[in-house]
Scaffold this motif. Structure first.
Motif, mmCIF file in Angstrom:
data_model
loop_
_atom_site.group_PDB
_atom_site.id
_atom_site.type_symbol
_atom_site.label_atom_id
_atom_site.label_comp_id
_atom_site.label_asym_id
_atom_site.label_seq_id
_atom_site.Cartn_x
_atom_site.Cartn_y
_atom_site.Cartn_z
ATOM 1 N N LYS A 23 0.830 -1.206 0.000
ATOM 2 C CA LYS A 23 0.000 0.000 0.000
ATOM 3 C C LYS A 23 0.865 1.257 0.000
ATOM 4 N N GLY A 24 2.022 1.195 0.658
ATOM 5 C CA GLY A 24 2.928 2.337 0.718
ATOM 6 C C GLY A 24 2.699 3.251 1.894
ATOM 7 N N TYR A 25 1.688 2.957 2.666
ATOM 8 C CA TYR A 25 1.404 3.770 3.854
ATOM 9 C C TYR A 25 0.531 2.951 4.806
ATOM 10 N N HIS A 252 1.744 6.124 12.002
ATOM 11 C CA HIS A 252 1.213 6.001 10.643
ATOM 12 C C HIS A 252 2.274 6.562 9.715
ATOM 13 N N ARG A 254 3.997 7.064 5.744
ATOM 14 C CA ARG A 254 3.900 7.064 4.283
ATOM 15 C C ARG A 254 5.323 6.915 3.764
ATOM 16 N N ASP A 256 8.724 6.699 1.665
ATOM 17 C CA ASP A 256 9.408 7.261 0.508
ATOM 18 C C ASP A 256 10.185 6.132 -0.176
#
Length: 282
Positions: A23-25, A252, A254, A256
């Motif tokens: 999902k990337g996050y 939480h 996100r 890079d």
């Protein structure tokens, strides 16, 4: 069910991290800290039937710290409540796996949680109702240390102790961090063992990253006859994935490009461990 808990924990950690990485996050830190607790619960302690999630004889688990949902989803998938492939729909439009658990959408989820403080109250109500019906089902809940800033948690604790709900075990994920920083800086928690004991619990500290130690403590809790049990789990937020554990904002995240690459490398290591143990997911 009696699984090799170290292998089961590795499987849960791998699926949790891979789902969030894809999902990337997402809620990395507080999901990874409860992996061993979930392994002990679903690998040995809980009476559940993945083929009949509403089986009347089942034990109940309420994830009060609902942001740990990804780890619960990974656990349920690994136990066969639904297919592994569904994990990668996390947070997609129309998904059955939203960021926080939803009892209407997800087989095996007993309570919709995410609003801090409410899950432990729901668990208390379930335990009280089961006892009133003369049923032998047991109830377990995991509450976060940051979540215990909420006064509702302590109202529930007082009710649980006063009613002597020995069919309920409260587990505290004491990872020392919450959404916006360290618990000692946001609102000093002091000693949870002493606090729960003062409320009337039989409280003890357990290594929260040792699934066998947790399983042993849960087994001993079954013999409690006069007071409810609280297990304070000493954990690390982001446990098992160093990049997450060392991040300052790991509630939480996100990711890079560097984060994606670093976690991908850790996933390869975890996958190799699972291949060696004979557990492979396509």
């Amino acid at each position: 069910m009696d699984k090799d808990l170290s292998v089961f924990a590795a499987e849960i950690r791998f699926l949790t991290a891979r789902m969030l990485h894809a999902k990337g996050y997402g809620h990395f830190g507080g999901s990874l800290s409860i992996v061993e607790a979930l392994a002990a619960l679903y690998g040995r302690e809980l009476r559940v039937d993945p083929h009949d999630p509403l089986w009347a004889g089942r034990d109940f688990f309420v994830l009060s710290k609902g942001h740990g949902g990804p780890a619960l989803y990974a656990t349920l998938a690994a136990r066969g409540f639904f297919g592994i492939e569904r994990l990668y729909t996390l947070n997609d439009n129309g998904t059955l796996l939203p960021s926080h658990p939803d009892r209407v959408k997800i087989p095996g989820v007993e309570m919709t949680t995410g609003s801090m403080g409410q899950g432990i109250s729901a668990a208390a109500g379930i335990a009280y109702g089961l006892r009133a019906q003369g049923r032998a089902n047991r109830v377990y809940t995991i509450v976060g240390d940051g979540e215990l800033n909420e006064g509702q948690c302590w109202e529930a604790a007082q009710f649980i102790a006063h009613q002597r709900l020995t069919n309920l075990v409260v587990m505290v994920d004491a990872n020392l961090r919450q959404l916006d920083g360290w618990t000692k800086d946001i609102c000093e928690t002091f000693d949870f063992v002493e606090k729960f004991a003062a409320f009337g619990f039989a409280a003890q500290r357990v290594d929260g990253q040792d699934a066998e130690a947790i399983a042993d403590a849960l087994q001993r809790a079954r013999s409690a006859s006069d007071r409810p049990v609280c297990l304070v789990l000493d954990t690390t937020k982001g446990a098992g994935v160093d990049y997450v554990a060392q991040a300052s904002d790991n509630h939480h995240m996100r990711l890079d490009e560097a984060g994606l690459a670093t976690i991908a490398s850790r996933l390869q290591e975890l996958e190799a461990e699972l291949m060696k143990a004979g557990i492979i997911h396509e």
